[in-house]
Write an enzyme that holds these catalytic residues in place. Structure first.
Site, PDB file in Angstrom:
ATOM      1  N   GLU A  56       2.128 -42.693  33.633  1.00 33.02           N
ATOM      2  CA  GLU A  56       1.789 -41.830  32.505  1.00 33.02           C
ATOM      3  C   GLU A  56       2.582 -40.522  32.545  1.00 33.02           C
ATOM      4  O   GLU A  56       3.074 -40.048  31.518  1.00 33.02           O
ATOM      5  CB  GLU A  56       0.289 -41.490  32.495  1.00 33.02           C
ATOM      6  CG  GLU A  56      -0.620 -42.684  32.393  1.00 33.02           C
ATOM      7  CD  GLU A  56      -1.135 -43.155  33.749  1.00 33.02           C
ATOM      8  OE1 GLU A  56      -0.305 -43.320  34.675  1.00 33.02           O
ATOM      9  OE2 GLU A  56      -2.340 -43.365  33.877  1.00 33.02           O
ATOM     10  N   CYS A  76      -5.820 -41.657  35.833  1.00 35.72           N
ATOM     11  CA  CYS A  76      -6.501 -40.896  36.881  1.00 35.72           C
ATOM     12  C   CYS A  76      -6.765 -39.478  36.361  1.00 35.72           C
ATOM     13  O   CYS A  76      -6.282 -39.110  35.278  1.00 35.72           O
ATOM     14  CB  CYS A  76      -5.631 -40.860  38.138  1.00 35.72           C
ATOM     15  SG  CYS A  76      -4.191 -39.771  37.995  1.00 35.72           S
ATOM     16  N   CYS A 126      -3.481 -37.562  35.461  1.00 35.48           N
ATOM     17  CA  CYS A 126      -2.854 -38.046  34.229  1.00 35.48           C
ATOM     18  C   CYS A 126      -3.699 -37.697  33.010  1.00 35.48           C
ATOM     19  O   CYS A 126      -3.155 -37.349  31.961  1.00 35.48           O
ATOM     20  CB  CYS A 126      -2.601 -39.546  34.323  1.00 35.48           C
ATOM     21  SG  CYS A 126      -1.364 -39.960  35.583  1.00 35.48           S
TER      22      CYS A 126
END
Length: 157
Positions: A57, A85, A88
């Site tokens: 990402e 996560c 990100c």
């Protein structure tokens, strides 16, 4: 609403994820689309680059910002094979990405909707639309196969 293009773009993200797996990286792939064009595509490269921030990402966001010439990624959609996560998810908020589409949740470290709900936190000024479960079985299978092979390899050592 599941748009007809979502599976197509998730397939592209899965191709990126396969590149990660081929390089012995956790198989996550990301695609950013603007006006029907892919302006960012990446796969995890944390091991290759020895960089804990080299998630698919993050790399795709950097590419998309360069393509648009702006850090605000308005009118874009991020497709990623696994729930982002917390790091990100924070970058998604900062980049103002309006739509995030992912394949499978991450029940251990998810930063979007499962463990942490960063993408819809009421105190943040930007909350993207989140669509999950696109090609979920394929995304899950890729991750499970990767980690199963890792465990098998470790057991043989």
């Amino acid at each position: 609403m599941i748009e007809p293009g979502h599976p197509h773009y998730m397939q592209l993200a899965l191709r990126e994820a396969q590149k990660s797996a081929d390089q012995d990286e956790v198989p996550v792939g990301a695609i950013i689309v603007h006006g029907g064009q892919v302006i960012g595509k990446a796969h995890n490269q944390t091991e290759l680059l020895k960089d804990p921030t080299a998630h698919a990402e993050m790399i795709a966001i950097t590419q998309a910002a360069a393509a648009l010439g702006d850090w605000r990624l308005e009118d874009t959609t991020l497709y990623v094979t696994k729930e982002p996560c917390p790091m990100c998810a924070g970058a998604i908020i900062l980049a103002r990405i309006p739509t995030v589409v992912f394949g499978v949740i991450d029940p251990l470290r998810g930063g979007a909707v499962s463990v942490f709900t960063i993408l819809n936190h009421p105190n943040l000024n930007h909350r993207p639309t989140v669509i999950s479960g696109i090609l979920e079985a394929e995304c899950r299978e890729m991750l499970q196969s990767f980690f199963k092979a890792k465990r098998k390899k470790k057991d043989r050592s």
